[in-house]
Design a protein around this motif. Structure first.
Motif, PDB file in Angstrom:
ATOM      1  N   ARG A   1      32.612  85.275 -22.436  1.00 14.44           N
ATOM      2  CA  ARG A   1      34.028  85.901 -22.471  1.00 14.44           C
ATOM      3  C   ARG A   1      35.472  84.897 -21.691  1.00 14.44           C
ATOM      4  O   ARG A   1      35.539  84.712 -20.628  1.00 14.44           O
ATOM      5  CB  ARG A   1      34.400  87.048 -21.126  1.00 14.44           C
ATOM      6  CG  ARG A   1      35.645  87.861 -22.119  1.00 14.44           C
ATOM      7  CD  ARG A   1      36.253  89.394 -21.140  1.00 14.44           C
ATOM      8  NE  ARG A   1      36.007  88.530 -19.407  1.00 14.44           N
ATOM      9  CZ  ARG A   1      36.086  89.975 -18.891  1.00 14.44           C
ATOM     10  NH1 ARG A   1      35.549  90.991 -18.602  1.00 14.44           N
ATOM     11  NH2 ARG A   1      36.200  89.724 -17.636  1.00 14.44           N
ATOM     12  N   ALA A   2      36.478  84.333 -22.667  1.00 12.73           N
ATOM     13  CA  ALA A   2      37.089  83.455 -22.666  1.00 12.73           C
ATOM     14  C   ALA A   2      38.568  83.912 -21.049  1.00 12.73           C
ATOM     15  O   ALA A   2      39.127  84.990 -21.689  1.00 12.73           O
ATOM     16  CB  ALA A   2      37.105  82.321 -23.194  1.00 12.73           C
ATOM     17  N   ALA A   3      38.839  83.348 -20.749  1.00 16.58           N
ATOM     18  CA  ALA A   3      40.151  83.315 -20.221  1.00 16.58           C
ATOM     19  C   ALA A   3      41.309  84.015 -21.244  1.00 16.58           C
ATOM     20  O   ALA A   3      41.015  83.056 -22.303  1.00 16.58           O
ATOM     21  CB  ALA A   3      40.686  83.402 -19.123  1.00 16.58           C
ATOM     22  N   GLU A   4      42.453  84.526 -20.897  1.00 12.28           N
ATOM     23  CA  GLU A   4      43.953  84.195 -21.899  1.00 12.28           C
ATOM     24  C   GLU A   4      44.389  83.462 -21.115  1.00 12.28           C
ATOM     25  O   GLU A   4      44.749  83.052 -19.842  1.00 12.28           O
ATOM     26  CB  GLU A   4      44.503  86.284 -21.728  1.00 12.28           C
ATOM     27  CG  GLU A   4      43.736  87.026 -22.890  1.00 12.28           C
ATOM     28  CD  GLU A   4      43.797  88.154 -22.322  1.00 12.28           C
ATOM     29  OE1 GLU A   4      44.844  88.534 -21.763  1.00 12.28           O
ATOM     30  OE2 GLU A   4      43.026  89.126 -23.152  1.00 12.28           O
ATOM     31  N   GLY A   5      45.744  83.134 -21.805  1.00 13.96           N
ATOM     32  CA  GLY A   5      46.726  82.674 -21.264  1.00 13.96           C
ATOM     33  C   GLY A   5      46.485  80.752 -21.228  1.00 13.96           C
ATOM     34  O   GLY A   5      46.847  80.501 -21.106  1.00 13.96           O
ATOM     35  N   VAL A   6      45.203  80.484 -21.189  1.00 19.03           N
ATOM     36  CA  VAL A   6      44.733  79.316 -21.309  1.00 19.03           C
ATOM     37  C   VAL A   6      43.796  78.297 -22.627  1.00 19.03           C
ATOM     38  O   VAL A   6      43.453  79.254 -23.610  1.00 19.03           O
ATOM     39  CB  VAL A   6      43.649  78.697 -20.889  1.00 19.03           C
ATOM     40  CG1 VAL A   6      45.025  78.846 -19.089  1.00 19.03           C
ATOM     41  CG2 VAL A   6      42.700  79.510 -20.553  1.00 19.03           C
TER      42      VAL A   6
ATOM     43  N   LEU B   1      45.066  77.626 -13.911  1.00 19.82           N
ATOM     44  CA  LEU B   1      43.694  76.907 -13.883  1.00 19.82           C
ATOM     45  C   LEU B   1      42.675  77.886 -13.255  1.00 19.82           C
ATOM     46  O   LEU B   1      41.460  78.169 -13.915  1.00 19.82           O
ATOM     47  CB  LEU B   1      43.390  75.445 -14.483  1.00 19.82           C
ATOM     48  CG  LEU B   1      42.203  74.907 -14.172  1.00 19.82           C
ATOM     49  CD1 LEU B   1      41.624  75.158 -15.792  1.00 19.82           C
ATOM     50  CD2 LEU B   1      41.770  73.691 -13.794  1.00 19.82           C
ATOM     51  N   ASP B   2      43.190  77.989 -11.992  1.00 15.81           N
ATOM     52  CA  ASP B   2      42.956  78.452 -10.884  1.00 15.81           C
ATOM     53  C   ASP B   2      42.572  80.196 -11.282  1.00 15.81           C
ATOM     54  O   ASP B   2      40.877  80.708 -11.569  1.00 15.81           O
ATOM     55  CB  ASP B   2      42.947  78.863  -9.604  1.00 15.81           C
ATOM     56  CG  ASP B   2      42.174  79.639  -8.612  1.00 15.81           C
ATOM     57  OD1 ASP B   2      41.742  79.083  -8.969  1.00 15.81           O
ATOM     58  OD2 ASP B   2      42.808  80.577  -8.446  1.00 15.81           O
ATOM     59  N   ALA B   3      43.600  80.706 -12.052  1.00 13.25           N
ATOM     60  CA  ALA B   3      43.588  81.945 -12.860  1.00 13.25           C
ATOM     61  C   ALA B   3      42.591  82.481 -13.380  1.00 13.25           C
ATOM     62  O   ALA B   3      41.397  82.915 -13.554  1.00 13.25           O
ATOM     63  CB  ALA B   3      44.712  82.284 -12.681  1.00 13.25           C
ATOM     64  N   ALA B   4      42.056  81.306 -14.267  1.00 15.61           N
ATOM     65  CA  ALA B   4      41.813  81.363 -15.842  1.00 15.61           C
ATOM     66  C   ALA B   4      40.214  81.510 -15.547  1.00 15.61           C
ATOM     67  O   ALA B   4      39.512  81.560 -16.528  1.00 15.61           O
ATOM     68  CB  ALA B   4      42.035  80.279 -16.799  1.00 15.61           C
ATOM     69  N   LEU B   5      39.838  80.475 -14.399  1.00 14.11           N
ATOM     70  CA  LEU B   5      38.647  80.597 -14.474  1.00 14.11           C
ATOM     71  C   LEU B   5      37.902  81.558 -13.145  1.00 14.11           C
ATOM     72  O   LEU B   5      37.211  81.725 -13.732  1.00 14.11           O
ATOM     73  CB  LEU B   5      38.535  79.113 -12.873  1.00 14.11           C
ATOM     74  CG  LEU B   5      38.677  77.254 -13.884  1.00 14.11           C
ATOM     75  CD1 LEU B   5      38.181  76.535 -12.757  1.00 14.11           C
ATOM     76  CD2 LEU B   5      37.057  76.898 -14.905  1.00 14.11           C
ATOM     77  N   ALA B   6      38.463  81.529 -12.547  1.00 12.29           N
ATOM     78  CA  ALA B   6      37.941  83.340 -12.010  1.00 12.29           C
ATOM     79  C   ALA B   6      38.682  84.545 -12.948  1.00 12.29           C
ATOM     80  O   ALA B   6      37.416  85.068 -13.373  1.00 12.29           O
ATOM     81  CB  ALA B   6      39.341  82.960 -10.965  1.00 12.29           C
ATOM     82  N   ASP B   7      38.982  84.147 -14.964  1.00 11.49           N
ATOM     83  CA  ASP B   7      38.650  85.282 -15.192  1.00 11.49           C
ATOM     84  C   ASP B   7      37.393  84.691 -16.193  1.00 11.49           C
ATOM     85  O   ASP B   7      37.541  85.380 -17.387  1.00 11.49           O
ATOM     86  CB  ASP B   7      39.909  85.816 -16.240  1.00 11.49           C
ATOM     87  CG  ASP B   7      41.175  86.237 -15.501  1.00 11.49           C
ATOM     88  OD1 ASP B   7      40.623  86.865 -13.842  1.00 11.49           O
ATOM     89  OD2 ASP B   7      42.043  86.166 -15.466  1.00 11.49           O
ATOM     90  N   THR B   8      36.957  83.899 -16.200  1.00 10.01           N
ATOM     91  CA  THR B   8      36.187  83.832 -17.202  1.00 10.01           C
ATOM     92  C   THR B   8      34.520  83.442 -17.087  1.00 10.01           C
ATOM     93  O   THR B   8      34.296  83.749 -15.444  1.00 10.01           O
ATOM     94  CB  THR B   8      36.534  81.795 -17.422  1.00 10.01           C
ATOM     95  OG1 THR B   8      37.428  80.957 -17.651  1.00 10.01           O
ATOM     96  CG2 THR B   8      35.175  80.681 -18.264  1.00 10.01           C
ATOM     97  N   VAL B   9      33.928  84.421 -18.377  1.00  9.22           N
ATOM     98  CA  VAL B   9      32.745  85.187 -17.453  1.00  9.22           C
ATOM     99  C   VAL B   9      31.707  84.367 -18.314  1.00  9.22           C
ATOM    100  O   VAL B   9      32.026  84.031 -19.884  1.00  9.22           O
ATOM    101  CB  VAL B   9      32.678  86.588 -18.137  1.00  9.22           C
ATOM    102  CG1 VAL B   9      31.427  87.151 -18.073  1.00  9.22           C
ATOM    103  CG2 VAL B   9      33.816  87.317 -17.203  1.00  9.22           C
ATOM    104  N   VAL B  10      31.116  84.341 -17.268  1.00  9.57           N
ATOM    105  CA  VAL B  10      29.423  83.369 -18.065  1.00  9.57           C
ATOM    106  C   VAL B  10      28.381  84.040 -17.431  1.00  9.57           C
ATOM    107  O   VAL B  10      28.233  83.919 -16.050  1.00  9.57           O
ATOM    108  CB  VAL B  10      28.973  82.200 -18.413  1.00  9.57           C
ATOM    109  CG1 VAL B  10      27.912  81.623 -18.641  1.00  9.57           C
ATOM    110  CG2 VAL B  10      30.868  80.599 -18.128  1.00  9.57           C
ATOM    111  N   LEU B  11      27.528  85.243 -18.102  1.00  7.17           N
ATOM    112  CA  LEU B  11      26.385  85.988 -17.581  1.00  7.17           C
ATOM    113  C   LEU B  11      24.830  84.756 -18.044  1.00  7.17           C
ATOM    114  O   LEU B  11      25.192  85.038 -19.480  1.00  7.17           O
ATOM    115  CB  LEU B  11      26.599  87.211 -17.248  1.00  7.17           C
ATOM    116  CG  LEU B  11      27.886  88.086 -16.612  1.00  7.17           C
ATOM    117  CD1 LEU B  11      27.595  89.405 -17.142  1.00  7.17           C
ATOM    118  CD2 LEU B  11      27.729  87.968 -15.347  1.00  7.17           C
TER     119      LEU B  11
END
Length: 667
Positions: free
Chosen positions: A365-370, A407-417
């Motif tokens: 799941r990719a982060a939004e806004g970036v 960038l920090d917020a986007a990395l926090a929201d990036t999901v790789v399971l």
């Protein structure tokens, strides 16, 4: 002159760069052709292209590096041009020549630029003749190890040994004394031969605490050369870039003009055509002092930061230039808007020394806004055959501080399971005080404390302990805030709790209180949470994501971090405690196991040899990285693998017995 571009373009690459090129082709109405190996049959770039052509088996040497197969695919598909992306054949002069013979346009520079700039030794001598400053050093072509050692002593240590062909930091070795030179030469040659088919080496004086700054250039066939400002690429690990940004926090207008002029001069000296990057080392305490390293005659991984701050689509410019059109941009037209920072997401395990990781992406799941340029999606397979980079997360803000926060917020929201990644490390890195202050040098990452996996949050532990009975192998769910309020609610009764032991990936156990009413209460809440996960709103995106793998581990993303946890039954918890106690009291194991999946590229001792603790026994290569496996203690060696073998993570590679056993004696 007509602005007609091409009708059909073949993208001779894979992963995120293939998807990124295809995106621009689609925007321009150009038919796109993908190529793929057997490992990439189901890859996203194959599905997204208009046409896809198989070019060979998984090994890059038999597919993406197979010039005849790629050119045949271009001819078969009716492509008028080939975009090579980066890596693979992007800087291969033989490939460009073969395309020309087949009547296909190579979207890149001419043969002279590829030939001169594709060799670090030749390019260094060439730019020196055009008044571009270079680092002191020498070519090791045709030299014996003894003569190299003499020349190294004259140049002075520390030195950087690097392959003359290729780029990306592959094969580079730092040598601080004569004693380290022989091993470094052997390793650099082996990697250079495997990666580039050329083991010629270049040795240069190592500039301590330098910054790595590069300049993006564009040049057409009508004599126009411009630069699009600089990128700071100083944050590197093992000579591989990790974080890139534009513009550099230490480059002012005056230095930018000098860097740009030097870069344009280097490009013009080889009649450059297309998009290219000229790389410089900049003295850490003297940003106005810089030295030419090399010119990359292709698009760079980090090109998105330049695109975001300039508003210029570099792939579109490559296509226009390759079609023979003049640049529609003058140097005075280039303006910088704000700041952009890119973080490279790798499939690797930072807590295990950044060893490469492989497996199936259970959820993405990719982060939004970036901007996120990704090579994977849910269900993708990450193999050991290719580079470990699986995505790039790129933020663009008004200034550097705002961009770091985005960038920090986007990395926090990036999901790789499903596979380990470096996302947690990236967040730690950009939170470092020196990074935030822009006080960078290429050794900064090496000086950081060893990365440790974050302790699982209470939410993650509760999800793991509560969800054990719900999840089936390979299942994936996204959940809303309902998971945060699991309280053991039951109809007509007070909540009842039981203790569940949860194992984390570092081997630690956690006692977690959960409802004792089984999964009935969880299912009710899960129904609401699962319904929420179909919503595309930001609130739904921010909820936890959970998946289970074939080994019974739960991958849980919540509170900005991903954890791999396993709930244990009472018997399993007891067995784990006993195993830990036995391991603590046992002698060092004679078994040497593979720390990662990959290929055996070197055996450093013969079967039956007597070895000492710390000796190199086996070297494994995966995802363009080598990792030595060392003897745990003195003893007699018994090898269980041969050079060329493909091995699994934790597979036994060899035994080191304290005393010669019957098998060793027999041999």
């Amino acid at each position: 002159m007509s602005d007609k571009l091409f009708d059909t373009v073949l993208v001779a690459n894979r992963g995120e760069i293939a998807r990124r090129v295809i995106r621009t082709l689609q925007d321009l109405g150009i038919r796109s052709v993908a190529v793929y190996s057997d490992a990439d049959v189901d890859a996203p770039h194959v599905r997204e292209a208009d046409v896809a052509v198989r070019i060979g088996p998984a090994a890059a040497s038999a597919s993406y590096l197979n010039i005849d197969a790629v050119v045949a695919a271009a001819v078969e598909s009716g492509a008028q041009a080939v975009h090579p992306g980066y890596g693979f054949l992007s800087e291969n002069v033989a490939f460009a020549r073969t395309c020309a013979v087949a009547g296909i346009v190579f979207i890149g520079p001419g043969e002279r630029a590829l030939d001169v700039m594709g060799d670090k030794i030749r390019s260094k001598a060439h730019v020196e003749a055009h008044s571009v400053p270079t680092v002191p050093g020498f070519s090791a072509a045709g030299m014996t190890d003894a003569s190299i050692a003499d020349a190294a002593a004259r140049t002075g240590y520390p030195l950087l040994v690097k392959p003359s062909a290729g780029g990306g930091g592959k094969g580079m070795q730092v040598v601080r004394s004569h004693d380290d030179l022989v091993d470094a030469l052997a390793t650099a040659r082996r990697i250079a031969a495997a990666s580039f088919g050329d083991d010629t080496l270049l040795l240069e004086r190592l500039i301590e605490r330098p910054r790595h700054i590069e300049v993006q250039v564009l040049a057409d066939s009508h004599g126009h050369v411009i630069h699009l400002s600089e990128r700071e690429c100083t944050l590197q690990r093992r000579h591989q870039k990790v974080i890139e940004e534009a513009p550099s926090p230490v480059v002012d207008a005056s230095i930018r003009a000098r860097l740009g002029a030097a870069a344009c001069a280097a490009a013009a000296s080889v009649d450059y055509r297309g998009a290219g990057t000229v790389e410089f080392l900049v003295a850490g305490d003297r940003p106005d002092e810089f030295f030419f390293i090399e010119m990359n005659t292709r698009l760079q991984v980090e090109h998105p930061v330049t695109e975001l701050v300039t508003g210029i689509d570099l792939v579109e410019q490559q296509l226009r230039i390759a079609a023979g059109l003049p640049l529609g941009i003058a140097q005075d037209d280039v303006r910088l808007d704000g700041h952009a920072i890119e973080a490279r997401v790798y499939a690797e395990s930072p807590a295990r020394g950044f060893l490469p990781a492989a497996g199936t992406v259970l959820a993405w799941r990719a982060a939004e806004g970036v901007r996120t340029d990704a090579a994977v999606e849910s269900g993708s397979t990450v193999s050991a055959d290719y580079d470990p980079m699986i995505a790039k997360v790129v933020a663009h803000g008004a200034d550097r501080a705002e961009t770091l926060a985005l960038l920090d917020a986007a990395l926090a929201d990036t999901v790789v399971l499903g596979i380990d990644t470096n996302i947690g490390f990236l967040r730690t890195l950009i939170a470092d005080d020196a990074v935030r202050a822009g006080d960078l040098d290429t050794g900064l990452i090496d000086r950081l404390p060893p990365y440790e996996n974050p302790a699982p949050s209470a939410t993650a532990l509760t999800i793991a302990a509560s969800g054990v009975d719900y999840f089936g192998t390979g299942s994936f769910r996204q959940a809303s805030g309902a998971w945060r309020s699991l309280n053991g609610w039951r109809i007509g009764a007070d909540p009842v709790e039981r203790m569940v032991t949860v194992l984390d990936e570092d081997g630690a156990t956690h006692a977690v209180a959960v409802p004792s009413s089984g999964t009935s209460g969880i299912r009710g809440r899960w129904g609401r949470a699962h319904a929420a996960s179909t919503d595309t709103s930001r609130d739904a995106q921010a909820g936890p994501a959970i998946a289970s793998d074939a080994e019974g581990w739960l991958w849980i993303h919540t509170d900005g971090a991903t954890h791999r946890l396993k709930p244990l039954s009472r018997r399993a918890a007891m067995d784990h405690r006993l195993a830990q106690r036995d391991a603590a009291s046992a002698a060092t194991s004679p078994e040497l196991r593979a720390p990662m999946p990959g290929a055996v590229v070197a055996l450093h001792h013969a079967d039956g040899a007597t070895v000492a603790a710390g000796d190199r026994i086996v070297t494994i290569e995966a995802m363009k990285m080598e990792h030595p496996v060392l003897a745990p203690h003195d003893g007699v060696l018994r090898l269980d693998v041969a050079v060329g073998d493909q091995v699994r993570r934790d597979q036994i590679l060899a035994h080191v017995s304290a005393e010669p056993g019957p098998e060793a004696s027999a041999s």
